[in-house]
Design a protein around this motif. Structure first.
Motif, PDB file in Angstrom:
ATOM      1  N   ASP A  97       0.810  -1.218   0.000  1.00  0.00           N
ATOM      2  CA  ASP A  97       0.000   0.000   0.000  1.00  0.00           C
ATOM      3  C   ASP A  97       0.844   1.269   0.000  1.00  0.00           C
ATOM      4  OD1 ASP A  97      -2.031  -1.797   0.182  1.00  0.00           O
ATOM      5  OD2 ASP A  97      -2.665  -1.265   2.219  1.00  0.00           O
ATOM      6  N   PHE A  98       1.923   1.268   0.797  1.00  0.00           N
ATOM      7  CA  PHE A  98       2.713   2.482   0.962  1.00  0.00           C
ATOM      8  C   PHE A  98       3.758   2.660  -0.135  1.00  0.00           C
ATOM      9  CE2 PHE A  98       0.861   1.864   5.119  1.00  0.00           C
ATOM     10  CZ  PHE A  98       0.488   3.154   5.467  1.00  0.00           C
ATOM     11  N   SER A 147      -6.812   7.232  -4.663  1.00  0.00           N
ATOM     12  CA  SER A 147      -6.042   6.512  -3.635  1.00  0.00           C
ATOM     13  C   SER A 147      -6.935   5.542  -2.868  1.00  0.00           C
ATOM     14  CB  SER A 147      -5.365   7.506  -2.691  1.00  0.00           C
ATOM     15  OG  SER A 147      -6.317   8.250  -1.964  1.00  0.00           O
ATOM     16  N   LYS A 153      -1.539   4.202  -0.242  1.00  0.00           N
ATOM     17  CA  LYS A 153      -1.320   4.933   0.998  1.00  0.00           C
ATOM     18  C   LYS A 153       0.008   5.675   1.030  1.00  0.00           C
ATOM     19  CE  LYS A 153      -4.207   1.722   3.651  1.00  0.00           C
ATOM     20  NZ  LYS A 153      -4.257   0.789   4.805  1.00  0.00           N
TER      21      LYS A 153
END
Length: 404
Positions: A97-98, A147, A153
């Motif tokens: 996610d990041f 997003s 994220k």
């Protein structure tokens, strides 16, 4: 060592084509999408032409849950992001996610949604105003909804610098990738062809009031009379080049250089700063003017602004030394979406060895530009310069080139 940032996915929504294939074919074929407004009756307004995106039906692409909470601009952005990710062969749920961010630009936000809710407020009462109004109008809503939809994220945000914003957002995406985020969804889509948005645009005094679609928007023409607004833009997938190559991605090219400046206050006596933005972009890319194969001009269709742009190009590159084109003559000026659309055209020009044309203009001889007019020009393209300017004095320049 500086991280190389490349583009691996492109999607487009424009007045002369929905989707990269249709749009690029139409653009190289000189198809003009400017016409009389259909979203509302423009008869009472002094400007009645726009570049509206045709054939887009959000319900065919998005869930019924999303439709009540989104403006047209967000729906276009969400679908364009889906298409860009598919073009890059990226499945977000397969990535951390990041490791994914979203940085877009916006000039108007969700104007049409806001208009509807204000109508409800004034005509029916506050209890009829949707809770979604709290964010559906907001400049950052496209980044936020993209997003959320894709579970991204990493670093996210929005850049608001009117017509220059699209390049500024891509430059910010490059910064975040160089700081360690492997992939960023970037670019911009704008859409405010509604009565409220139209009045806001008319207030600038810069819109063309011609009713002739082929003679309304005429950058670098002696009869330049203002621009025709449009809706749409392009979403790009920017990645760390090493990560992109490791996963076997198809690479359109590299984001090689960028420069941004602000014009001085009117009446200050100081010169415009567009040329400085070009110089900064060349220095950032480590390139000489002779290495640029084509310039995608901003093309304001205002005699003063056109002269400033032509003089800046001539000062850096010499008279008629580099082909110059304004393909947005087929779509209208898309505010923050315009420069990402030019970026898409630049990457495809590199891929196909063809410069798309500027349509319908009779060049003013006062501008010493080698304008590509009427027909595409087939030449090898290794590097392209894209120029963008925004109301209030924003100037941005970006260089893209073939990735070695």
């Amino acid at each position: 060592m500086t991280v190389q940032v490349v583009v691996t996915g492109i999607s487009v929504a424009a007045a002369n084509g929905l989707g990269v294939s249709d749009w690029w074919s139409a653009t190289c074929g000189g198809k003009v999408g400017i016409a009389r407004i259909t979203n509302f009756d423009p008869s009472a307004y002094p400007a009645r032409l726009a570049g509206e995106v045709p054939g887009f039906h959000a319900e065919q692409h998005l869930s019924s849950r999303l439709l009540p909470q989104t403006d047209r601009v967000t729906r276009l952005s969400l679908v364009a992001a889906d298409w860009a990710l598919a073009d890059a062969n990226v499945t977000p749920k397969d990535l951390p996610d990041f490791d994914m961010g979203v940085i877009t630009a916006s000039s108007a936000g969700g104007f049409e949604f806001g208009q509807g809710e204000l109508r409800n407020l004034w005509s029916r009462g506050s209890q009829y105003v949707s809770a979604y109004q709290s964010f559906a109008w907001f400049y950052a809503v496209n980044s936020g909804q993209i997003s959320i939809r894709n579970g991204m994220k990493g670093p996210s945000g929005v850049v608001v610098s009117e017509g220059a914003g699209g390049l500024d957002a891509v430059a910010q995406a490059r910064r975040q990738i160089r700081k360690g985020t492997p992939l960023v969804v970037t670019g911009a889509v704008d859409a405010s062809i509604c009565p409220w948005g139209w009045v806001a645009q008319l207030s600038t005094g810069k819109l063309s009031t011609s009713d002739e679609p082929t003679r309304a928007y005429l950058p670098f023409d002696r009869d330049a009379r203002g621009y025709v607004p449009g809706e749409g833009g392009a979403i790009l997938i920017a990645e760390d080049a090493r990560a992109a190559r490791e996963r076997g991605a198809r690479i359109y090219g590299e984001i090689a250089g960028y420069g941004a400046t602000m014009d001085p206050r009117p009446g200050s006596g100081r010169p415009p700063m567009l040329r400085a933005a070009i110089d900064l972009a060349l220095a950032d890319a480590g390139m000489e003017p002779g290495q640029i194969d084509v310039i995608f001009a901003d093309g304001a269709a205002d005699p003063v602004a056109d002269r400033i742009e032509a003089e800046a190009i001539g000062a850096v590159f010499g008279d008629r030394r580099v082909p110059v084109t304004v393909p947005k003559t087929m779509t209208g000026r898309l505010y923050s979406g315009a420069a990402p659309l030019d970026l898409a055209a630049a990457f495809l020009a590199i891929r196909d060895g063809v410069i798309p044309p500027t349509m319908n203009i009779d060049p003013c001889r006062d501008y010493a530009l080698d304008l590509v007019i009427g027909q595409p020009r087939r030449v090898p393209v290794r590097a392209a310069l894209i120029l963008a300017r925004g109301s209030g004095g924003f100037n941005s320049a970006m260089i893209v080139r073939a990735a070695d």
